[in-house]
Motif scaffolding. Structure first.
Motif, PDB file in Angstrom:
ATOM      1  N   VAL A  32       0.863  -1.173   0.000  1.00 60.53           N
ATOM      2  CA  VAL A  32       0.000   0.000   0.000  1.00 60.53           C
ATOM      3  C   VAL A  32       0.904   1.228   0.000  1.00 60.53           C
ATOM      4  O   VAL A  32       1.613   1.485   0.974  1.00 60.53           O
ATOM      5  N   GLU A  33       0.909   1.962  -1.099  1.00 59.91           N
ATOM      6  CA  GLU A  33       1.809   3.105  -1.226  1.00 59.91           C
ATOM      7  C   GLU A  33       1.314   4.276  -0.371  1.00 59.91           C
ATOM      8  O   GLU A  33       0.129   4.587  -0.362  1.00 59.91           O
ATOM      9  N   PRO A  34       2.217   4.956   0.343  1.00 59.72           N
ATOM     10  CA  PRO A  34       1.811   6.125   1.127  1.00 59.72           C
ATOM     11  C   PRO A  34       1.476   7.297   0.220  1.00 59.72           C
ATOM     12  O   PRO A  34       1.940   7.369  -0.918  1.00 59.72           O
ATOM     13  N   ASN A  35       0.670   8.218   0.718  1.00 60.49           N
ATOM     14  CA  ASN A  35       0.387   9.450  -0.007  1.00 60.49           C
ATOM     15  C   ASN A  35       0.767  10.647   0.870  1.00 60.49           C
ATOM     16  O   ASN A  35       1.375  10.484   1.931  1.00 60.49           O
ATOM     17  N   GLU A  36       0.412  11.828   0.428  1.00 58.91           N
ATOM     18  CA  GLU A  36       0.811  13.023   1.178  1.00 58.91           C
ATOM     19  C   GLU A  36       0.263  13.008   2.596  1.00 58.91           C
ATOM     20  O   GLU A  36       0.956  13.399   3.546  1.00 58.91           O
ATOM     21  N   THR A  37      -0.973  12.546   2.755  1.00 60.00           N
ATOM     22  CA  THR A  37      -1.566  12.490   4.088  1.00 60.00           C
ATOM     23  C   THR A  37      -0.771  11.571   5.000  1.00 60.00           C
ATOM     24  O   THR A  37      -0.558  11.878   6.187  1.00 60.00           O
ATOM     25  N   THR A  38      -0.325  10.439   4.476  1.00 60.99           N
ATOM     26  CA  THR A  38       0.485   9.506   5.263  1.00 60.99           C
ATOM     27  C   THR A  38       1.700  10.216   5.832  1.00 60.99           C
ATOM     28  O   THR A  38       1.986  10.145   7.041  1.00 60.99           O
ATOM     29  N   PHE A  39       2.438  10.903   4.965  1.00 56.88           N
ATOM     30  CA  PHE A  39       3.647  11.585   5.406  1.00 56.88           C
ATOM     31  C   PHE A  39       3.320  12.731   6.362  1.00 56.88           C
ATOM     32  O   PHE A  39       4.044  12.947   7.351  1.00 56.88           O
ATOM     33  N   SER A  40       2.254  13.464   6.102  1.00 58.39           N
ATOM     34  CA  SER A  40       1.885  14.578   6.980  1.00 58.39           C
ATOM     35  C   SER A  40       1.564  14.098   8.389  1.00 58.39           C
ATOM     36  O   SER A  40       1.976  14.709   9.383  1.00 58.39           O
ATOM     37  N   VAL A  41       0.824  12.990   8.481  1.00 60.08           N
ATOM     38  CA  VAL A  41       0.466  12.434   9.789  1.00 60.08           C
ATOM     39  C   VAL A  41       1.715  11.976  10.532  1.00 60.08           C
ATOM     40  O   VAL A  41       1.884  12.249  11.733  1.00 60.08           O
ATOM     41  N   LEU A  42       2.607  11.283   9.831  1.00 55.98           N
ATOM     42  CA  LEU A  42       3.842  10.812  10.462  1.00 55.98           C
ATOM     43  C   LEU A  42       4.725  11.980  10.897  1.00 55.98           C
ATOM     44  O   LEU A  42       5.262  11.988  12.018  1.00 55.98           O
ATOM     45  N   ILE A  43       4.886  12.957  10.034  1.00 58.59           N
ATOM     46  CA  ILE A  43       5.730  14.118  10.347  1.00 58.59           C
ATOM     47  C   ILE A  43       5.182  14.867  11.558  1.00 58.59           C
ATOM     48  O   ILE A  43       5.925  15.255  12.466  1.00 58.59           O
ATOM     49  N   THR A  44       3.866  15.069  11.592  1.00 59.56           N
ATOM     50  CA  THR A  44       3.252  15.770  12.724  1.00 59.56           C
ATOM     51  C   THR A  44       3.463  15.007  14.022  1.00 59.56           C
ATOM     52  O   THR A  44       3.760  15.606  15.070  1.00 59.56           O
ATOM     53  N   ALA A  45       3.319  13.678  13.971  1.00 55.16           N
ATOM     54  CA  ALA A  45       3.487  12.866  15.184  1.00 55.16           C
ATOM     55  C   ALA A  45       4.909  12.969  15.721  1.00 55.16           C
ATOM     56  O   ALA A  45       5.123  13.148  16.929  1.00 55.16           O
ATOM     57  N   TYR A  46       5.906  12.864  14.844  1.00 53.44           N
ATOM     58  CA  TYR A  46       7.288  12.977  15.298  1.00 53.44           C
ATOM     59  C   TYR A  46       7.598  14.403  15.750  1.00 53.44           C
ATOM     60  O   TYR A  46       8.387  14.611  16.692  1.00 53.44           O
ATOM     61  N   GLY A  47       6.982  15.395  15.109  1.00 56.40           N
ATOM     62  CA  GLY A  47       7.163  16.777  15.547  1.00 56.40           C
ATOM     63  C   GLY A  47       6.613  17.000  16.937  1.00 56.40           C
ATOM     64  O   GLY A  47       7.246  17.659  17.772  1.00 56.40           O
ATOM     65  N   ASN A  48       5.432  16.440  17.217  1.00 57.63           N
ATOM     66  CA  ASN A  48       4.845  16.568  18.552  1.00 57.63           C
ATOM     67  C   ASN A  48       5.694  15.878  19.612  1.00 57.63           C
ATOM     68  O   ASN A  48       5.672  16.271  20.781  1.00 57.63           O
ATOM     69  N   ALA A  49       6.425  14.856  19.195  1.00 58.66           N
ATOM     70  CA  ALA A  49       7.313  14.140  20.131  1.00 58.66           C
ATOM     71  C   ALA A  49       8.674  14.819  20.252  1.00 58.66           C
ATOM     72  O   ALA A  49       9.534  14.346  20.999  1.00 58.66           O
TER      73      ALA A  49
END
Length: 338
Positions: A199-216
């Motif tokens: 299942v290929e990631p899309n922009e939303t996938t990366f945005s969610v991951l980036i936000t989560a690591y940013g919050n951490a």
């Protein structure tokens, strides 16, 4: 606009020839445009539905689907519920389609109405209507929006048991749920499962991951994910994913990395948005770099964006600094005269 103008002479269409009535297909196409508008033209969609009910042509199942979908996008769950009830009365004995239920569940989800979303899903199953990935995704998103994370996990686990295929939207909802719970390790495991299932990631996938690591507080990992997104030619990239990375850098106080993200954004040919400028302003004001705040504000104005409350809040630091400088100058002048 043409539909809103009312009956028109010489309009062709099934059931409309020679009557001067706008054909049903034209109304439905207009309602579809209302749904897809940004923001959705839900008021117009609902008005057109009432006009059709009063003057014709009579709405069909697609009409109601387009209206309910427009209301769902506008987070108007009460009006979506009312429209659904009107549809059931108009088509007594006919089961609403899975697509209609999907829009209704989506409306409930955006309104934080988890119990109603679950009730609509259960009604769909009781009617024996064939389900698909879309309706499961709507239910999953409804659970996440209502912070029903255990329910979201149950819906996700149930999909393969019911023979329903998961897609990137499914995984994005699960990643959002895990991100809000700060479960970074489980997010990585979910990402690995996506790779395994191809299942290929899309922009939303990366945005969610980036936000989560940013919050951490891990802006280095957030920037690595942004680089991965930029290196993936199949991933559509807008300002959204770059703004997520900018937020991660600013939260960590890494203004140099934020500047790098901004340069990368421009290198990709993506124009900064008001969110972009506000994020950079917040970073510069937190560092008390008033020269950078002034430069970024001038650039914001040149870009044609209108400042909002967040922009003005960032500029308050400059005003306070200037007020202190003026006060100090007056005190020094008074001391010199004494």
């Amino acid at each position: 606009k043409a539909a809103a103008a009312g009956p028109q002479e010489g309009t062709a269409g099934a059931g409309a020839a020679g009557t001067g009535m706008v054909p049903l297909a034209f109304y439905n196409s207009t309602l579809r445009a209302c749904k897809r508008a940004r923001p959705p033209a839900h008021v117009e969609a609902r008005r057109l539905l009432l006009e059709m009910r009063e003057h014709g042509p009579a709405p069909d199942a697609r009409t109601y689907h387009e209206v309910i979908a427009a209301l769902a996008r506008a987070h108007e769950w009460r009006l979506a519920e009312r429209s659904f009830a009107e549809m059931k009365r108009s088509f007594a004995g006919t089961k609403p389609s899975c697509r209609v239920y999907t829009s209704l569940i989506s409306a409930y989800g955006k309104g934080g109405q988890w119990d109603k979303a679950r009730g609509a899903f259960d009604a769909l199953l009781e009617e024996g209507t064939e389900v698909d990935t879309g309706v499961y995704n709507a239910l999953l998103s409804a659970a996440v929006s209502a912070a029903q994370y255990r329910e979201a996990a149950r819906v996700f686990d149930r999909m393969p048991e019911d023979g329903v295929r998961r897609n990137v939207t499914t995984y994005n909802a699960v990643l959002t749920s895990l991100g809000r719970q700060r479960r970074l390790r489980d997010m990585q495991l979910t990402r690995n499962e996506m790779r395994k299932c191809r299942v290929e990631p899309n922009e939303t996938t990366f945005s969610v991951l980036i936000t989560a690591y940013g919050n951490a507080g891990d802006c280095q990992r957030a920037c690595q994910l942004l680089d991965e997104a930029c290196d993936s030619p199949w991933v559509y990239k807008s300002a959204v994913v770059f703004n997520s990375a900018l937020g991660a850098c600013v939260k960590a106080g890494k203004i140099d990395l934020a500047q790098r993200v901004l340069r990368l954004m421009r290198g990709e040919g993506i124009q900064p948005t008001l969110v972009t400028y506000n994020t950079m302003l917040m970073g510069a004001s937190a560092e008390r770099n008033w020269d950078e705040v002034a430069n970024m504000f001038r650039e914001l104005l040149r870009s044609g964006h209108a400042p909002d409350a967040i922009t003005l809040d960032c500029l308050c630091g400059i005003e306070k600094l200037q007020a202190r400088a003026d006060t100090r100058a007056k005190e020094e002048a008074a001391a010199a005269r004494a």
